[in-house]
Design a protein around this motif. Structure first.
Motif, PDB file in Angstrom:
ATOM      1  N   PRO A  85      65.475  92.646  60.709  1.00 19.77           N
ATOM      2  CA  PRO A  85      65.578  93.917  59.978  1.00 19.77           C
ATOM      3  C   PRO A  85      64.838  93.917  58.643  1.00 19.77           C
ATOM      4  O   PRO A  85      64.456  94.969  58.143  1.00 19.77           O
ATOM      5  N   ARG A  86      64.644  92.739  58.069  1.00 22.16           N
ATOM      6  CA  ARG A  86      63.859  92.627  56.843  1.00 22.16           C
ATOM      7  C   ARG A  86      62.357  92.538  57.140  1.00 22.16           C
ATOM      8  O   ARG A  86      61.558  92.468  56.237  1.00 22.16           O
ATOM      9  N   ARG A  87      62.028  92.497  58.434  1.00 21.19           N
ATOM     10  CA  ARG A  87      60.651  92.293  58.882  1.00 21.19           C
ATOM     11  C   ARG A  87      60.122  90.942  58.401  1.00 21.19           C
ATOM     12  O   ARG A  87      58.970  90.797  58.002  1.00 21.19           O
ATOM     13  N   LEU A  88      61.007  89.938  58.476  1.00 21.83           N
ATOM     14  CA  LEU A  88      60.637  88.558  58.207  1.00 21.83           C
ATOM     15  C   LEU A  88      60.702  87.775  59.505  1.00 21.83           C
ATOM     16  O   LEU A  88      61.422  88.156  60.436  1.00 21.83           O
ATOM     17  N   ARG A  89      59.967  86.682  59.567  1.00 24.65           N
ATOM     18  CA  ARG A  89      59.847  85.917  60.798  1.00 24.65           C
ATOM     19  C   ARG A  89      60.315  84.480  60.590  1.00 24.65           C
ATOM     20  O   ARG A  89      60.278  83.967  59.474  1.00 24.65           O
ATOM     21  N   ALA A  90      60.734  83.831  61.679  1.00 27.66           N
ATOM     22  CA  ALA A  90      61.115  82.425  61.637  1.00 27.66           C
ATOM     23  C   ALA A  90      60.603  81.733  62.888  1.00 27.66           C
ATOM     24  O   ALA A  90      60.774  82.240  64.001  1.00 27.66           O
ATOM     25  N   ASN A  91      59.965  80.597  62.704  1.00 32.48           N
ATOM     26  CA  ASN A  91      59.414  79.810  63.818  1.00 32.48           C
ATOM     27  C   ASN A  91      59.594  78.326  63.519  1.00 32.48           C
ATOM     28  O   ASN A  91      59.852  77.932  62.377  1.00 32.48           O
ATOM     29  N   THR A  92      59.434  77.516  64.548  1.00 37.42           N
ATOM     30  CA  THR A  92      59.464  76.065  64.385  1.00 37.42           C
ATOM     31  C   THR A  92      58.263  75.450  65.095  1.00 37.42           C
ATOM     32  O   THR A  92      57.874  75.901  66.174  1.00 37.42           O
ATOM     33  N   VAL A  93      57.715  74.414  64.488  1.00 39.82           N
ATOM     34  CA  VAL A  93      56.700  73.601  65.156  1.00 39.82           C
ATOM     35  C   VAL A  93      57.377  72.323  65.631  1.00 39.82           C
ATOM     36  O   VAL A  93      57.979  71.605  64.834  1.00 39.82           O
ATOM     37  N   ARG A  94      57.296  72.075  66.930  1.00 40.79           N
ATOM     38  CA  ARG A  94      57.842  70.845  67.501  1.00 40.79           C
ATOM     39  C   ARG A  94      56.702  69.832  67.609  1.00 40.79           C
ATOM     40  O   ARG A  94      55.789  69.978  68.416  1.00 40.79           O
ATOM     41  N   TYR A  95      56.778  68.810  66.785  1.00 44.09           N
ATOM     42  CA  TYR A  95      55.686  67.842  66.694  1.00 44.09           C
ATOM     43  C   TYR A  95      55.918  66.601  67.549  1.00 44.09           C
ATOM     44  O   TYR A  95      57.057  66.154  67.729  1.00 44.09           O
ATOM     45  N   GLY A  96      54.824  66.053  68.031  1.00 40.42           N
ATOM     46  CA  GLY A  96      54.835  64.702  68.562  1.00 40.42           C
ATOM     47  C   GLY A  96      54.566  63.750  67.406  1.00 40.42           C
ATOM     48  O   GLY A  96      54.777  64.097  66.246  1.00 40.42           O
ATOM     49  N   MET A  97      54.079  62.554  67.713  1.00 39.00           N
ATOM     50  CA  MET A  97      53.760  61.598  66.657  1.00 39.00           C
ATOM     51  C   MET A  97      52.343  61.859  66.142  1.00 39.00           C
ATOM     52  O   MET A  97      51.394  61.944  66.927  1.00 39.00           O
ATOM     53  N   PHE A  98      52.228  61.979  64.830  1.00 37.77           N
ATOM     54  CA  PHE A  98      50.932  62.167  64.176  1.00 37.77           C
ATOM     55  C   PHE A  98      50.706  61.036  63.188  1.00 37.77           C
ATOM     56  O   PHE A  98      51.651  60.372  62.751  1.00 37.77           O
ATOM     57  N   ASP A  99      49.467  60.839  62.826  1.00 35.14           N
ATOM     58  CA  ASP A  99      49.126  59.796  61.869  1.00 35.14           C
ATOM     59  C   ASP A  99      49.416  60.295  60.462  1.00 35.14           C
ATOM     60  O   ASP A  99      48.568  60.892  59.800  1.00 35.14           O
ATOM     61  N   THR A 100      50.637  60.073  60.020  1.00 36.70           N
ATOM     62  CA  THR A 100      51.075  60.452  58.682  1.00 36.70           C
ATOM     63  C   THR A 100      51.736  59.240  58.027  1.00 36.70           C
ATOM     64  O   THR A 100      52.108  58.279  58.725  1.00 36.70           O
ATOM     65  N   PRO A 101      51.921  59.255  56.711  1.00 41.21           N
ATOM     66  CA  PRO A 101      52.608  58.129  56.066  1.00 41.21           C
ATOM     67  C   PRO A 101      53.995  57.876  56.640  1.00 41.21           C
ATOM     68  O   PRO A 101      54.412  56.724  56.783  1.00 41.21           O
ATOM     69  N   LEU A 102      54.711  58.949  57.004  1.00 41.88           N
ATOM     70  CA  LEU A 102      56.047  58.785  57.575  1.00 41.88           C
ATOM     71  C   LEU A 102      55.982  58.065  58.914  1.00 41.88           C
ATOM     72  O   LEU A 102      56.758  57.138  59.188  1.00 41.88           O
ATOM     73  N   ALA A 103      55.039  58.471  59.766  1.00 42.06           N
ATOM     74  CA  ALA A 103      54.902  57.830  61.076  1.00 42.06           C
ATOM     75  C   ALA A 103      54.431  56.389  60.925  1.00 42.06           C
ATOM     76  O   ALA A 103      54.890  55.496  61.653  1.00 42.06           O
ATOM     77  N   ARG A 104      53.537  56.161  59.988  1.00 40.34           N
ATOM     78  CA  ARG A 104      53.074  54.780  59.775  1.00 40.34           C
ATOM     79  C   ARG A 104      54.228  53.880  59.359  1.00 40.34           C
ATOM     80  O   ARG A 104      54.321  52.728  59.791  1.00 40.34           O
ATOM     81  N   GLY A 105      55.097  54.411  58.515  1.00 41.08           N
ATOM     82  CA  GLY A 105      56.255  53.622  58.111  1.00 41.08           C
ATOM     83  C   GLY A 105      57.156  53.309  59.293  1.00 41.08           C
ATOM     84  O   GLY A 105      57.708  52.210  59.398  1.00 41.08           O
TER      85      GLY A 105
END
Length: 263
Positions: free
Chosen positions: A185-205
């Motif tokens: 009703p506010r004309r706002l949207r919500a979505n999610t990205v479902r990720y696999g494993m990517f080369d990021t500092p978090l994944a490297r850790g």
């Protein structure tokens, strides 16, 4: 709840349409959040990055500014788990068009027989409550046509032994659909990205890979068994976020980007 009779604004669904809009990235000091911030800045968006580590956040702001020299990039230090800090972030941001939440740690592998109430509470508060608190603070300040983008992971649809608690916080996907309905009703949207494993500092850790050449080899080995033969880059992951922000007819969607890893 503000209700408008006007439909959601029509605009170009291409990322270039994000120029001049304001995006708040909670967890924007590294990885996918930082990549998204730099891309948005390069398009001429106003970008607000948040992170707990002030030094790392300052470096992230400089990185994003280098990508978009003409864009305004603001860094706000604070913990996404701190409700007061989240409120202050949006107060400083002012009017907002888009929100990306990448913050929220993972409880790690843990057999169900060892799951404690404290571990579960920490996991749920770190992912679900953080998302709810960010939406609560953002919505009153958002323009019609704006979006909230959350993040999830492949364990939601392909769980593994010992990862029950990690999979359970995938309830963020259900939250996404609920937000899409409530915010419509506010004309706002919500979505999610479902990720696999990517080369990021978090994944490297997570896989014990450092930022050096030896770490690069560990990452390369981790990617060899995937359908496309390597892990994705943070930029490839962030491009999905920009797609959801830019397309005004995307809401309630769970967009998977994992290079076929779920296969």
């Amino acid at each position: 709840m503000t209700i408008t009779e006007a439909p959601i604004p029509v605009r170009s669904p291409l990322p270039q349409a994000l120029a001049g809009q304001t995006a708040v990235i909670i967890g924007g000091s590294s990885g996918i959040g930082l990549a998204a911030g730099a891309m948005l800045a390069s398009l001429g968006a106003r970008v607000v990055l948040t992170g707990r580590d002030k030094a790392r956040l300052d470096a992230a702001v400089e990185h994003a500014r280098a990508a978009g020299p003409d864009a305004e990039v603001l860094g706000v230090a604070g913990d996404a788990a701190d409700d007061t800090a989240v409120e202050e972030t949006f107060e400083r941001a002012g009017t907002v068009d888009h929100v990306l939440l990448t913050a929220g740690g993972s409880p790690g592998a843990m057999p169900i027989s060892e799951v404690t109430r404290d571990a579960a509470r920490q996991a749920f508060e770190g992912r679900l409550w953080t998302a709810l608190a960010a939406a609560r603070a953002a919505v009153p300040r958002m323009n019609a046509g704006g979006s909230i983008t959350l993040t999830s992971g492949g364990l939601v649809v392909r769980p593994r032994p010992g990862m029950t608690l990690v999979s359970a916080v995938g309830g963020v996907e259900t939250l996404t659909r609920a937000l899409a309905v409530e915010l419509a009703p506010r004309r706002l949207r919500a979505n999610t990205v479902r990720y696999g494993m990517f080369d990021t500092p978090l994944a490297r850790g997570a896989i014990g890979a450092g930022a050096d050449g030896a770490g690069d080899e560990v990452v390369a080995e981790a990617g060899r068994g995937t359908p496309l033969g390597r892990l994705g880059t943070a930029d490839e992951a962030a491009a999905a976020v920009l797609f959801l922000m830019a397309n005004p007819y995307m809401t309630g969607e769970i967009l998977t980007i994992d290079g076929g890893q779920a296969l």
